[in-house]
Write an enzyme that holds these catalytic residues in place. Sequence first.
Site, PDB file in Angstrom:
ATOM      1  N   ASP A   7      -3.470  13.707  33.875  1.00  0.00           N
ATOM      2  CA  ASP A   7      -4.886  12.372  33.448  1.00  0.00           C
ATOM      3  C   ASP A   7      -4.835  11.872  34.481  1.00  0.00           C
ATOM      4  O   ASP A   7      -4.292  12.227  35.983  1.00  0.00           O
ATOM      5  CB  ASP A   7      -4.492  12.096  32.396  1.00  0.00           C
ATOM      6  CG  ASP A   7      -3.761  10.676  32.346  1.00  0.00           C
ATOM      7  OD1 ASP A   7      -2.615  10.611  33.701  1.00  0.00           O
ATOM      8  OD2 ASP A   7      -3.008  10.233  31.086  1.00  0.00           O
ATOM      9  N   CYS A  64       1.214  11.878  33.438  1.00  0.00           N
ATOM     10  CA  CYS A  64       0.184  11.191  33.496  1.00  0.00           C
ATOM     11  C   CYS A  64       0.716   9.992  33.661  1.00  0.00           C
ATOM     12  O   CYS A  64       1.800   9.574  34.703  1.00  0.00           O
ATOM     13  CB  CYS A  64       0.364  11.272  31.841  1.00  0.00           C
ATOM     14  SG  CYS A  64       1.411  10.639  30.970  1.00  0.00           S
ATOM     15  N   GLY A  65       0.839   8.905  33.352  1.00  0.00           N
ATOM     16  CA  GLY A  65       0.991   7.599  33.660  1.00  0.00           C
ATOM     17  C   GLY A  65       2.597   7.103  33.950  1.00  0.00           C
ATOM     18  O   GLY A  65       3.445   6.914  34.530  1.00  0.00           O
ATOM     19  N   THR A  66       2.963   7.264  32.737  1.00  0.00           N
ATOM     20  CA  THR A  66       4.831   7.702  32.354  1.00  0.00           C
ATOM     21  C   THR A  66       5.131   8.642  32.075  1.00  0.00           C
ATOM     22  O   THR A  66       6.539   8.315  32.079  1.00  0.00           O
ATOM     23  CB  THR A  66       4.730   6.038  30.343  1.00  0.00           C
ATOM     24  OG1 THR A  66       4.052   7.215  29.532  1.00  0.00           O
ATOM     25  CG2 THR A  66       4.037   5.155  30.681  1.00  0.00           C
ATOM     26  N   GLY A  67       4.327   9.880  31.786  1.00  0.00           N
ATOM     27  CA  GLY A  67       4.954  10.621  31.476  1.00  0.00           C
ATOM     28  C   GLY A  67       4.944  10.863  29.781  1.00  0.00           C
ATOM     29  O   GLY A  67       5.186  12.125  29.260  1.00  0.00           O
ATOM     30  N   GLY A  69       3.130  10.364  26.976  1.00  0.00           N
ATOM     31  CA  GLY A  69       1.814  10.312  26.097  1.00  0.00           C
ATOM     32  C   GLY A  69       1.222  11.861  26.131  1.00  0.00           C
ATOM     33  O   GLY A  69       1.610  12.605  25.376  1.00  0.00           O
ATOM     34  N   HIS A  97      20.247  23.580  29.345  1.00  0.00           N
ATOM     35  CA  HIS A  97      20.583  23.811  28.010  1.00  0.00           C
ATOM     36  C   HIS A  97      19.549  23.481  26.829  1.00  0.00           C
ATOM     37  O   HIS A  97      19.280  24.468  25.648  1.00  0.00           O
ATOM     38  CB  HIS A  97      21.499  22.703  28.370  1.00  0.00           C
ATOM     39  CG  HIS A  97      22.949  22.355  28.739  1.00  0.00           C
ATOM     40  ND1 HIS A  97      23.563  21.169  28.826  1.00  0.00           N
ATOM     41  CD2 HIS A  97      23.622  23.374  29.997  1.00  0.00           C
ATOM     42  CE1 HIS A  97      24.761  21.970  29.112  1.00  0.00           C
ATOM     43  NE2 HIS A  97      24.903  22.563  29.925  1.00  0.00           N
ATOM     44  N   ARG A 108       3.422   6.945  37.691  1.00  0.00           N
ATOM     45  CA  ARG A 108       3.550   5.200  37.265  1.00  0.00           C
ATOM     46  C   ARG A 108       5.173   4.935  37.555  1.00  0.00           C
ATOM     47  O   ARG A 108       5.904   3.236  37.913  1.00  0.00           O
ATOM     48  CB  ARG A 108       3.184   4.167  37.042  1.00  0.00           C
ATOM     49  CG  ARG A 108       1.458   4.882  36.921  1.00  0.00           C
ATOM     50  CD  ARG A 108       0.159   4.577  35.602  1.00  0.00           C
ATOM     51  NE  ARG A 108      -1.021   4.264  35.809  1.00  0.00           N
ATOM     52  CZ  ARG A 108      -1.636   4.712  34.610  1.00  0.00           C
ATOM     53  NH1 ARG A 108      -1.614   3.881  33.529  1.00  0.00           N
ATOM     54  NH2 ARG A 108      -3.102   4.752  35.129  1.00  0.00           N
ATOM     55  N   ARG A 131      26.143  29.469  24.026  1.00  0.00           N
ATOM     56  CA  ARG A 131      25.734  28.402  22.774  1.00  0.00           C
ATOM     57  C   ARG A 131      24.459  27.611  22.736  1.00  0.00           C
ATOM     58  O   ARG A 131      23.750  27.173  22.235  1.00  0.00           O
ATOM     59  CB  ARG A 131      26.839  27.470  22.526  1.00  0.00           C
ATOM     60  CG  ARG A 131      26.679  26.745  23.583  1.00  0.00           C
ATOM     61  CD  ARG A 131      28.382  25.498  24.058  1.00  0.00           C
ATOM     62  NE  ARG A 131      28.184  24.855  24.835  1.00  0.00           N
ATOM     63  CZ  ARG A 131      28.290  25.149  26.061  1.00  0.00           C
ATOM     64  NH1 ARG A 131      29.119  26.186  26.568  1.00  0.00           N
ATOM     65  NH2 ARG A 131      28.842  23.552  26.538  1.00  0.00           N
ATOM     66  N   HIS A 132      24.058  26.946  23.792  1.00  0.00           N
ATOM     67  CA  HIS A 132      22.520  26.945  23.531  1.00  0.00           C
ATOM     68  C   HIS A 132      21.535  27.411  23.667  1.00  0.00           C
ATOM     69  O   HIS A 132      20.709  27.272  22.903  1.00  0.00           O
ATOM     70  CB  HIS A 132      22.181  26.445  25.496  1.00  0.00           C
ATOM     71  CG  HIS A 132      23.625  25.985  26.547  1.00  0.00           C
ATOM     72  ND1 HIS A 132      23.636  24.455  25.647  1.00  0.00           N
ATOM     73  CD2 HIS A 132      24.243  26.152  27.058  1.00  0.00           C
ATOM     74  CE1 HIS A 132      24.920  23.599  26.320  1.00  0.00           C
ATOM     75  NE2 HIS A 132      25.462  24.872  27.325  1.00  0.00           N
ATOM     76  N   ARG A 135      21.289  27.011  20.200  1.00  0.00           N
ATOM     77  CA  ARG A 135      20.198  25.519  19.746  1.00  0.00           C
ATOM     78  C   ARG A 135      19.023  25.653  19.153  1.00  0.00           C
ATOM     79  O   ARG A 135      18.441  24.615  19.377  1.00  0.00           O
ATOM     80  CB  ARG A 135      21.278  24.195  20.204  1.00  0.00           C
ATOM     81  CG  ARG A 135      22.437  24.594  20.233  1.00  0.00           C
ATOM     82  CD  ARG A 135      23.366  23.270  21.106  1.00  0.00           C
ATOM     83  NE  ARG A 135      24.930  23.908  20.826  1.00  0.00           N
ATOM     84  CZ  ARG A 135      25.841  23.034  21.710  1.00  0.00           C
ATOM     85  NH1 ARG A 135      25.889  22.953  22.615  1.00  0.00           N
ATOM     86  NH2 ARG A 135      27.274  23.438  21.342  1.00  0.00           N
TER      87      ARG A 135
HETATM   88  C1  RB5 Z   1      -3.166   5.766  31.043  1.00  0.00           C
HETATM   89  O1  RB5 Z   1      -3.292   4.685  31.300  1.00  0.00           O
HETATM   90  C2  RB5 Z   1      -2.125   5.941  30.821  1.00  0.00           C
HETATM   91  O2  RB5 Z   1      -2.379   5.697  29.097  1.00  0.00           O
HETATM   92  C3  RB5 Z   1      -1.541   7.659  30.561  1.00  0.00           C
HETATM   93  O3  RB5 Z   1      -1.313   8.010  31.248  1.00  0.00           O
HETATM   94  C4  RB5 Z   1      -0.199   7.421  29.698  1.00  0.00           C
HETATM   95  O4  RB5 Z   1       1.226   7.046  30.827  1.00  0.00           O
HETATM   96  C5  RB5 Z   1       0.345   8.190  28.549  1.00  0.00           C
HETATM   97  O5  RB5 Z   1       1.403   7.926  27.967  1.00  0.00           O
END
Ligand code: RB5
Length: 146
Positions: A7, A64-67, A69, A97, A108, A131-132, A135
């Site tokens: 994104d 994405c920003g945090t990865g 979502g 695994h 970010r 074994r993996h 799973r």
């Molecule tokens: C966008 O601002 C932010 O919400 C998106 O990149 C992401 O971090 C969502 O998990």
Amino acid sequence: MLAIGCDHGGYQLKQYIMKCLGEKGVEYKDFGTYNEDSCDYPAYAEAVSRSVVSGECEKGILICGTGIGISIAANKIHGIRAALCSDCYSAEYTRRHNDANILALGARTVGSGLAMKIVDTFLSASFEGGRHAQRVDMIRELESRG
Ligand code: RB5
């Protein structure tokens, strides 16, 4: 072929990773987003995930920003095992695994140098099976029960 998507929050990191992949001769397909305008990460998670489950691409990278979502969204697609990694150990072992087929990154939360090391690690590690595999089959079973 590697699928890559992001994104707006992941756009700059995606550009950097694509440049590095190009220099290494790794073939990839860019599913967008193609600029930093605000957009919705589930759409890119779906595009990359569908390309992986269809077999068009072998693995994927989502940013994405945090990865968070984008990995949650990808894991809603049948057959996707998306792993959010911010260290190389996790990137190696999610291949060995979990047979993860998508690597998720937070632009970010992880610097570009570390992110590229994580990508290299993810792409060079292989699933161990044994074994993996049993799973991972259990994960598939959970998925099929809905
Ligand atoms: C966008 O601002 C932010 O919400 C998106 O990149 C992401 O971090 C969502 O998990």
